[in-house]
Scaffold this motif. Structure first.
Motif, PDB file in Angstrom:
ATOM      1  N   ILE A   1       0.835  -1.215   0.000  1.00  0.00           N
ATOM      2  CA  ILE A   1       0.000   0.000   0.000  1.00  0.00           C
ATOM      3  C   ILE A   1       0.865   1.259   0.000  1.00  0.00           C
ATOM      4  CG2 ILE A   1      -1.652   1.333   1.364  1.00  0.00           C
ATOM      5  CD1 ILE A   1      -3.052  -1.281   2.023  1.00  0.00           C
ATOM      6  N   PRO A   2       1.902   1.372   0.856  1.00  0.00           N
ATOM      7  CA  PRO A   2       2.782   2.544   0.737  1.00  0.00           C
ATOM      8  C   PRO A   2       3.399   2.670  -0.656  1.00  0.00           C
ATOM      9  CG  PRO A   2       3.223   1.406   2.793  1.00  0.00           C
ATOM     10  CD  PRO A   2       2.298   0.529   2.002  1.00  0.00           C
ATOM     11  N   GLY A   3       3.757   1.551  -1.271  1.00  0.00           N
ATOM     12  CA  GLY A   3       4.331   1.593  -2.615  1.00  0.00           C
ATOM     13  C   GLY A   3       3.344   2.112  -3.637  1.00  0.00           C
ATOM     14  N   GLY A   4       2.083   1.697  -3.527  1.00  0.00           N
ATOM     15  CA  GLY A   4       1.063   2.192  -4.439  1.00  0.00           C
ATOM     16  C   GLY A   4       0.816   3.680  -4.276  1.00  0.00           C
ATOM     17  N   ILE A   5       0.769   4.142  -3.044  1.00  0.00           N
ATOM     18  CA  ILE A   5       0.542   5.572  -2.790  1.00  0.00           C
ATOM     19  C   ILE A   5       1.715   6.404  -3.308  1.00  0.00           C
ATOM     20  CG2 ILE A   5       0.288   7.294  -0.960  1.00  0.00           C
ATOM     21  CD1 ILE A   5      -1.189   5.133   0.661  1.00  0.00           C
ATOM     22  N   LEU A   6       2.935   5.930  -3.054  1.00  0.00           N
ATOM     23  CA  LEU A   6       4.117   6.653  -3.534  1.00  0.00           C
ATOM     24  C   LEU A   6       4.152   6.698  -5.061  1.00  0.00           C
ATOM     25  CD1 LEU A   6       6.852   5.296  -1.090  1.00  0.00           C
ATOM     26  CD2 LEU A   6       5.975   7.639  -1.191  1.00  0.00           C
ATOM     27  N   ALA A   7       3.802   5.574  -5.700  1.00  0.00           N
ATOM     28  CA  ALA A   7       3.817   5.535  -7.162  1.00  0.00           C
ATOM     29  C   ALA A   7       2.779   6.482  -7.750  1.00  0.00           C
ATOM     30  CB  ALA A   7       3.577   4.105  -7.644  1.00  0.00           C
ATOM     31  N   GLU A   8       1.600   6.551  -7.148  1.00  0.00           N
ATOM     32  CA  GLU A   8       0.563   7.467  -7.636  1.00  0.00           C
ATOM     33  C   GLU A   8       0.960   8.917  -7.447  1.00  0.00           C
ATOM     34  OE1 GLU A   8      -3.202   4.453  -6.760  1.00  0.00           O
ATOM     35  OE2 GLU A   8      -2.723   6.071  -5.368  1.00  0.00           O
ATOM     36  N   LYS A   9       1.681   9.204  -6.379  1.00  0.00           N
ATOM     37  CA  LYS A   9       2.032  10.592  -6.075  1.00  0.00           C
ATOM     38  C   LYS A   9       3.289  11.040  -6.815  1.00  0.00           C
ATOM     39  CE  LYS A   9       2.449  13.828  -2.217  1.00  0.00           C
ATOM     40  NZ  LYS A   9       1.316  14.629  -2.707  1.00  0.00           N
ATOM     41  N   PHE A  10       4.304  10.177  -6.877  1.00  0.00           N
ATOM     42  CA  PHE A  10       5.596  10.571  -7.437  1.00  0.00           C
ATOM     43  C   PHE A  10       5.941   9.863  -8.752  1.00  0.00           C
ATOM     44  CE2 PHE A  10       5.976  11.105  -2.787  1.00  0.00           C
ATOM     45  CZ  PHE A  10       6.186  12.472  -2.755  1.00  0.00           C
ATOM     46  N   GLY A  11       5.086   8.945  -9.185  1.00  0.00           N
ATOM     47  CA  GLY A  11       5.357   8.214 -10.417  1.00  0.00           C
ATOM     48  C   GLY A  11       5.928   6.840 -10.143  1.00  0.00           C
ATOM     49  N   GLY A  12       5.767   5.945 -11.135  1.00  0.00           N
ATOM     50  CA  GLY A  12       6.166   4.561 -10.931  1.00  0.00           C
ATOM     51  C   GLY A  12       7.639   4.276 -11.125  1.00  0.00           C
ATOM     52  N   LYS A  13       8.368   5.171 -11.806  1.00  0.00           N
ATOM     53  CA  LYS A  13       9.749   4.862 -12.179  1.00  0.00           C
ATOM     54  C   LYS A  13      10.632   4.551 -10.974  1.00  0.00           C
ATOM     55  CE  LYS A  13      13.860   6.766 -14.426  1.00  0.00           C
ATOM     56  NZ  LYS A  13      14.416   7.807 -15.321  1.00  0.00           N
ATOM     57  N   TRP A  14      10.781   5.519 -10.084  1.00  0.00           N
ATOM     58  CA  TRP A  14      11.722   5.318  -8.978  1.00  0.00           C
ATOM     59  C   TRP A  14      11.136   4.425  -7.886  1.00  0.00           C
ATOM     60  CZ3 TRP A  14      16.327   6.079 -10.401  1.00  0.00           C
ATOM     61  CH2 TRP A  14      16.649   7.096 -11.309  1.00  0.00           C
ATOM     62  N   THR A  15       9.812   4.426  -7.747  1.00  0.00           N
ATOM     63  CA  THR A  15       9.194   3.520  -6.780  1.00  0.00           C
ATOM     64  C   THR A  15       9.500   2.073  -7.145  1.00  0.00           C
ATOM     65  OG1 THR A  15       7.391   5.131  -6.587  1.00  0.00           O
ATOM     66  CG2 THR A  15       7.043   2.963  -5.608  1.00  0.00           C
TER      67      THR A  15
END
Length: 493
Positions: free
Chosen positions: A105-119
């Motif tokens: 869930i933290p990974g999904g939220i981070l990807a939605e907010k900052f993009g999927g590349k670095w996540t």
């Protein structure tokens, strides 16, 4: 030639969305090689049980190692061996998924907010580092240290599926979703194939430590290439062509990732019948899948008594079949939907049901095939092959329900499903203390029951339609939807 110029020249060979799909596919390849290699390596790490082929022929006689052509010593010679019980081995194999669940869930939220590349990429990089450290932890800290390190690996890799879902939602048009989605997510099967086969080969001729070093280094190479070539969305990608940009604008709508996306509507999500049905199907599939990923090599070694290289070889065959069928069924699904022959909802239900019912039947068949090794392998290959239809089924369903919150949905479904990765190897360890065929048969009957129950629930409640909570109330208009529909109207006129 600079790195940027090299990337530019590479990007024009294929559409950038295809390049993204290829690198996403390879992301899952390296992720699964690191995840699955322990299942083969543990055969050489742990002292074999002292037993005889009794118990009503529940243990098969040893097979001569037909692949050791160079006169090498056996895999366990001159290597550090551990005296871990079956239950301890179960905890070692399952511990990865403890950390894996936590960061979904933290990974999904981070990807939605900052993009999927670095996540995505940083998660895999950290997993690679911990993979390389695994032999040191095993030798100096025992199975407890390995459990801790595997939990840390899971924390890093837990962002993989949520971040990939965000990338696909930003890059892949609806009409290509089953095809490219199945291709990308099929990387898990290729990763399992390579992990089993090459890990078995490495253990045949080298110390088991090399398994972890090899896959860790390969994953670091992927990280470097991905960081140079891939971007989170088309708007931020300097490598995309004008032609492809126009096409994606027409098919997807707004190309720039929204920065005003409100918090994930968790209450609406957990009250959604289609979402609850999707979670149920994920649990059923993952139970069977993780038993195969974590314990199929042990079954090949402990019950069928294959030498280590043949364990890796025959354990890899089911995943080749699974990948091939996942790609073919993805193309079939897109064709049927595109021609209007079936709806998206029906396609998701149909392919999910096929991916659960028939594999369950075939693994039961494997358990009643005794020591007919080729028949057993044939049943496993067929079962896992048919399981590949789950990718154009429920695996891409999160993108249907909510493109805006695809990362959170994938995090929730995959995270809950991954709990079975914690439970199933421990369950197998408790159920198979003597590693006999009759004990394993019970495991497979339980798996069939779980397949059937979860599939029935999914078929009653699943949907392929975008849900209302995809468009938060804070937005006056669902701009992405309007942009997309306006572009379609222009194309139709």
């Amino acid at each position: 030639m600079s790195c940027y110029q090299l990337a530019m020249s590479y990007s024009y060979l294929l559409p950038q969305r295809v390049n993204i799909a290829i690198m996403g596919f390879l992301a899952l390849v390296v992720a699964y090689t690191m995840r699955a290699c322990l299942a083969v390596a543990i055969i050489g790490m742990v002292e074999p049980m002292n037993r005889t082929a009794t118990e009503n022929s529940s243990i098969c006689p040893m097979v001569e190692d037909r692949f050791d052509r160079f006169g090498n010593t056996t895999v366990n010679a001159n290597k550090t061996l551990f005296t871990w019980t079956q239950v301890e081995q179960g905890w070692v194999l399952s511990s990865f998924y403890i950390g894996y669940v936590i960061t979904h869930i933290p990974g999904g939220i981070l990807a939605e907010k900052f993009g999927g590349k670095w996540t995505l990429s940083l998660g895999i990089l950290s997993t690679a580092i911990f993979t390389i450290l695994t032999p040191i932890a095993a030798v100096h800290g025992g199975f407890i240290a390995v459990i801790v390190l595997r939990i840390l690996m899971g924390l890093g890799e837990g962002t993989t599926f949520p971040a990939l879902s965000v990338l696909l939602a930003a890059w892949v048009p609806e009409k290509e979703r089953s095809k490219l989605g199945s291709f990308v997510f099929g990387g898990g099967q290729i990763g399992s194939v390579l992990s089993y086969f090459i890990s078995g080969l490495l253990m045949q001729y080298f110390v088991w430590n090399y398994v972890f070093y090899f896959w860790g280094i390969i994953s670091i190479v992927w990280f470097i290439i991905f960081s140079l070539l891939c971007y989170s969305d088309p708007a931020s990608d300097p490598l995309i062509t004008d032609k492809e940009r126009d096409y994606l604008t027409a098919e997807i709508g707004k190309l720039k990732r929204r920065t005003d996306l409100p918090p994930t509507p968790w209450i609406d999500i957990i009250k959604s019948i289609p979402m609850l049905s999707l979670i149920c199907a994920q649990i059923g599939h993952d139970w069977g899948f993780y038993i195969m990923v974590s314990d199929l090599p042990k079954y090949m070694k402990d019950v069928l008594s294959y030498p280590v290289f043949e364990v890796g070889l025959y354990s890899s065959l089911p995943y080749i079949a699974m990948w091939l069928i996942s790609v073919m069924s993805g193309c079939l699904s897109d064709y049927l939907i595109g021609r209007g022959l079936i709806s998206i909802t029906f396609a998701r239900k149909l392919f999910t049901a096929v991916a659960a019912i028939f594999p369950g039947i075939f693994i039961i068949g494997a358990s009643y095939s005794g020591c007919d090794r080729y028949l057993v392998v044939g049943f496993f290959v067929t079962a896992m092959g048919i399981m590949g239809t789950y990718y154009p089924g429920m695996k891409v369903n999160a993108l249907d329900l909510s493109p805006n919150y695809a990362g959170s949905l994938m995090a929730l479904t995959n995270g809950i499903g991954a709990l079975t990765g914690v439970a199933s190897p421990v369950f197998v360890g408790y159920m198979t203390p003597n590693t006999s065929l009759t004990e394993w048969r019970t495991v497979f009957w339980v798996t069939l029951a779980i397949f059937l129950v979860t599939t029935v629930v999914y078929c009653f409640g699943a949907s392929g339609e975008i849900q209302l909570w995809n468009y938060p109330r804070e937005w006056k208009e669902p701009e992405d939807k309007l942009d997309k529909s306006e572009n379609r109207e222009k194309k139709s006129t």
